[in-house]
Design an enzyme around this catalytic site. Structure first.
Site, PDB file in Angstrom:
ATOM      1  N   PHE A  31     100.563  37.934  30.602  1.00 36.89           N
ATOM      2  CA  PHE A  31     101.145  39.148  31.184  1.00 36.89           C
ATOM      3  C   PHE A  31     102.516  38.793  31.714  1.00 36.89           C
ATOM      4  O   PHE A  31     102.658  38.081  32.714  1.00 36.89           O
ATOM      5  CB  PHE A  31     100.286  39.729  32.304  1.00 36.89           C
ATOM      6  CG  PHE A  31     100.863  41.023  32.831  1.00 36.89           C
ATOM      7  CD1 PHE A  31     100.586  42.224  32.191  1.00 36.89           C
ATOM      8  CD2 PHE A  31     101.714  41.042  33.921  1.00 36.89           C
ATOM      9  CE1 PHE A  31     101.143  43.422  32.643  1.00 36.89           C
ATOM     10  CE2 PHE A  31     102.275  42.229  34.374  1.00 36.89           C
ATOM     11  CZ  PHE A  31     101.980  43.417  33.733  1.00 36.89           C
ATOM     12  N   ASP A  71     106.997  31.152  33.682  1.00 35.11           N
ATOM     13  CA  ASP A  71     106.939  32.427  34.394  1.00 35.11           C
ATOM     14  C   ASP A  71     106.158  32.205  35.684  1.00 35.11           C
ATOM     15  O   ASP A  71     104.937  32.261  35.714  1.00 35.11           O
ATOM     16  CB  ASP A  71     106.269  33.483  33.518  1.00 35.11           C
ATOM     17  CG  ASP A  71     106.197  34.848  34.195  1.00 35.11           C
ATOM     18  OD1 ASP A  71     106.380  34.912  35.428  1.00 35.11           O
ATOM     19  OD2 ASP A  71     105.931  35.841  33.501  1.00 35.11           O
ATOM     20  N   LYS A  84     108.838  39.007  42.495  1.00 36.78           N
ATOM     21  CA  LYS A  84     107.834  39.359  43.493  1.00 36.78           C
ATOM     22  C   LYS A  84     108.156  38.813  44.877  1.00 36.78           C
ATOM     23  O   LYS A  84     108.923  39.414  45.609  1.00 36.78           O
ATOM     24  CB  LYS A  84     106.444  38.949  43.007  1.00 36.78           C
ATOM     25  CG  LYS A  84     105.991  39.728  41.769  1.00 36.78           C
ATOM     26  CD  LYS A  84     104.527  39.568  41.494  1.00 36.78           C
ATOM     27  CE  LYS A  84     104.115  40.239  40.183  1.00 36.78           C
ATOM     28  NZ  LYS A  84     104.275  41.688  40.181  1.00 36.78           N
TER      29      LYS A  84
END
Length: 401
Positions: free
Chosen positions: A141, A226, A255
Site C-alpha cells: 500500500f 516507504d 504522516k
C-alpha cells in the site's frame, strides 16, 4: 435525532462514500484521548495511521504552528522562505542523507520517488528511454493515485481505474529469490515498505531487508524505503529499517512528519539521486511551505532526543507480550508487528474486524479493521502505560464475549 446521528446523516447525504468510518463524531482530542460531540471519551489506538505519533494537540507542535501562522504560511516555491533551508538540512541529517525534496502527502512522496527513480535510471544508469522498471511487493500500500494503484494487488483499491500505468513488476513480499529473478538491466528501483501496514502489519522474514539492500547494491538498483507509516518512531527506532541495520538509497516520509497538524511529506536521498532534477521538472505549490516546515522542524527536534523511539520500544514490548498471551486460544489466531504497532487476526467465529472494531468503540476504544478479520493497533507514542493496559482490557472483554 442526536447530534451524532445528525452529523452522520449529513455526511452520508453530502460526502462521497469513499470511506466507511466508524460511527463516532470526534469534537476534541488531547494526547491519546478523543471526545465526541456527545461528550463521550475514547482511547485512540490508531493515531491516524501513525500521523499522530506525538499525540493529539501536542503542545510543542501546536506552539510551533501557531507561531508560524502569525508570520507567513505560504510563499510557493517561486521564492525562498526562512524555514526551508533549516527543514531540508535537519531532515537530511536525521536520515543520514544529503538532500530533501518536500511534498505534502504520502502518495505525492511515492509519486515523486517513481519519477526520481526513472529519471535516475535514464540519466545515470543509462536505461533506454521508456524502458525503466520498478519492482514492488504484492499486498503493498503506497497510496491512491492512478500510478500507485497500477501496481497494487488489492482489487478493491484498483478496480475500475484503468488503463493502468506500466513499468512495474510485482513480486511476493519477503521472497529474495523472486526479487533477484525479477531484476534486469532495466530495473531502476525496488520500492518496499519495511513493514506492510495496510496488509495487516506484516513483518518480513529476518534478514529480508538486508538481503534487498545487498541485491540492489550489486545490481546498481535504487532501494526505496516507504517509511511513511513505519518511520519516525513507530517501531521503536527512527526508521523501521534500522532493526536490520539497513540504510536505503531513498526514504519516503509523511504522516508523522507533519505531527498530525499539517500534511508534510518528503523524499530524502543523496545528492547523486535527487540531483537529477533541474528547475521546472517537478514541483508543488504547497510542498515545503513555511507552516509545514515549522511543524516538521519541531518533529525532527523531538525525534533527535530519542525519547519517543525508546518509549515506543518499551511500550511496544509490553503491548506484544500482552497480545501474545491472547494467542493459542480460539479468539486470536495471530499477532504481528513491531514497537507500538500490531496487527491482530481475530477468529472469524467472533466476527469480522469491523464488528470487533465497533464493539471496541462501544467500550471507548478506537481501532480500525483491515482485510476482513484483522484489527490494527497503533496508539500515539505518548500513550500512558495505564491507558494502554485499559485499552487492552477492553479488547480482552470483547474477545471474551
Amino acid at each position: 435525532m442526536s447530534t451524532t446521528e445528525n452529523a452522520l446523516a449529513s455526511a452520508e447525504a453530502h460526502s462521497a462514500h469513499n470511506y466507511h468510518p466508524l460511527p463516532v463524531v470526534v469534537a476534541t482530542a488531547d494526547g491519546a484521548w478523543m471526545t465526541d460531540v456527545e461528550g463521550r471519551r475514547y482511547l485512540d489506538m490508531l493515531a491516524g495511521y501513525s500521523a499522530l505519533n506525538f499525540g493529539h494537540g501536542n503542545r510543542r507542535l501546536i506552539d510551533a504552528a501557531r507561531a508560524q501562522l502569525e508570520r507567513v504560511t505560504l510563499t510557493s516555491r517561486a521564492f525562498h522562505h526562512d524555514r526551508f533551508a533549516d527543514f531540508c538540512t535537519q531532515l537530511a541529517e536525521l536520515c543520514g542523507m544529503e538532500m530533501v525534496l518536500p511534498m505534502n502527502t504520502g502518495a505525492e512522496a511515492v509519486e515523486t520517488a517513481v519519477k526520481t527513480a526513472r529519471k535516475w535510471g535514464y540519466r545515470v544508469k543509462g536505461v533506454p528511454d521508456g524502458m525503466a522498471k520498478i519492482i514492488v511487493a504484492a499486498d503493498n500500500f503506497h497510496g491512491r493515485t492512478t500510478t500507485v494503484i497500477s501496481f497494487s494487488t488489492d482489487q478493491e483499491a484498483r478496480a475500475d481505474y484503468g488503463p493502468y500505468t506500466p513499468g512495474f513488476e510485482i513480486v511476493p513480499y519477503g521472497d529474495l529469490t523472486a526479487l533477484d529473478a525479477a531484476m534486469t538491466e532495466n530495473t531502476v528501483a525496488v520500492l518496499l515498505e519495511p513493514i506492510q501496514g495496510e496488509a495487516g502489519v506484516l513483518v518480513p522474514p529476518a534478514g529480508y531487508m538486508a538481503g534487498v539492500r545487498e541485491l540492489t547494491r550489486q545490481r546498481n538498483v535504487l532501494f526505496v524505503a516507504d517509511e511513511i507509516q513505519s518511520g519516525l518512531g513507530r517501531t521503536g527506532r527512527t526508521f523501521a529499517l534500522e532493526h536490520e541495520g539497513v540504510v536505503p538509497d531513498m526514504y519516503l516520509l509523511g504522516k508523522a512528519l507533519g505531527g498530525g497538524v499539517v500534511p508534510v511529506s518528503a523524499v530524502v536521498s543523496s545528492a547523486d539521486v535527487l540531483g537529477v532534477f533541474r528547475p521546472g521538472e517537478h514541483g508543488s505549490t504547497f510542498g515545503g511551505n513555511p507552516l509545514a516546515c515549522a511543524v516538521a522542524l519541531e518533529v525532527v527536534a523531538m525525534l533527535r532526543t530519542g525519547e519517543y523511539q525508546q518509549r515506543a520500544a518499551e511500550l511496544g514490548d509490553h503491548l506484544h507480550h500482552e497480545l501474545g498471551l491472547l494467542t493459542g486460544g480460539d479468539a486470536v489466531t495471530a499477532v504481528r508487528g513491531r514497537g507500538l504497532w500490531a496487527g491482530v487476526d481475530i477468529s472469524p467465529r467472533l466476527g469480522t474486524g469491523r464488528e470487533i472494531s465497533e464493539k471496541l468503540m462501544d467500550r471507548g476504544v478506537l481501532v480500525k479493521d483491515t482485510h476482513g478479520s484483522t484489527i490494527r493497533i497503533a496508539p500515539p507514542l505518548v500513550i500512558g502505560k495505564d491507558d494502554l493496559d485499559w485499552g487492552l482490557d477492553q479488547l480482552r472483554a470483547v474477545l471474551a464475549g
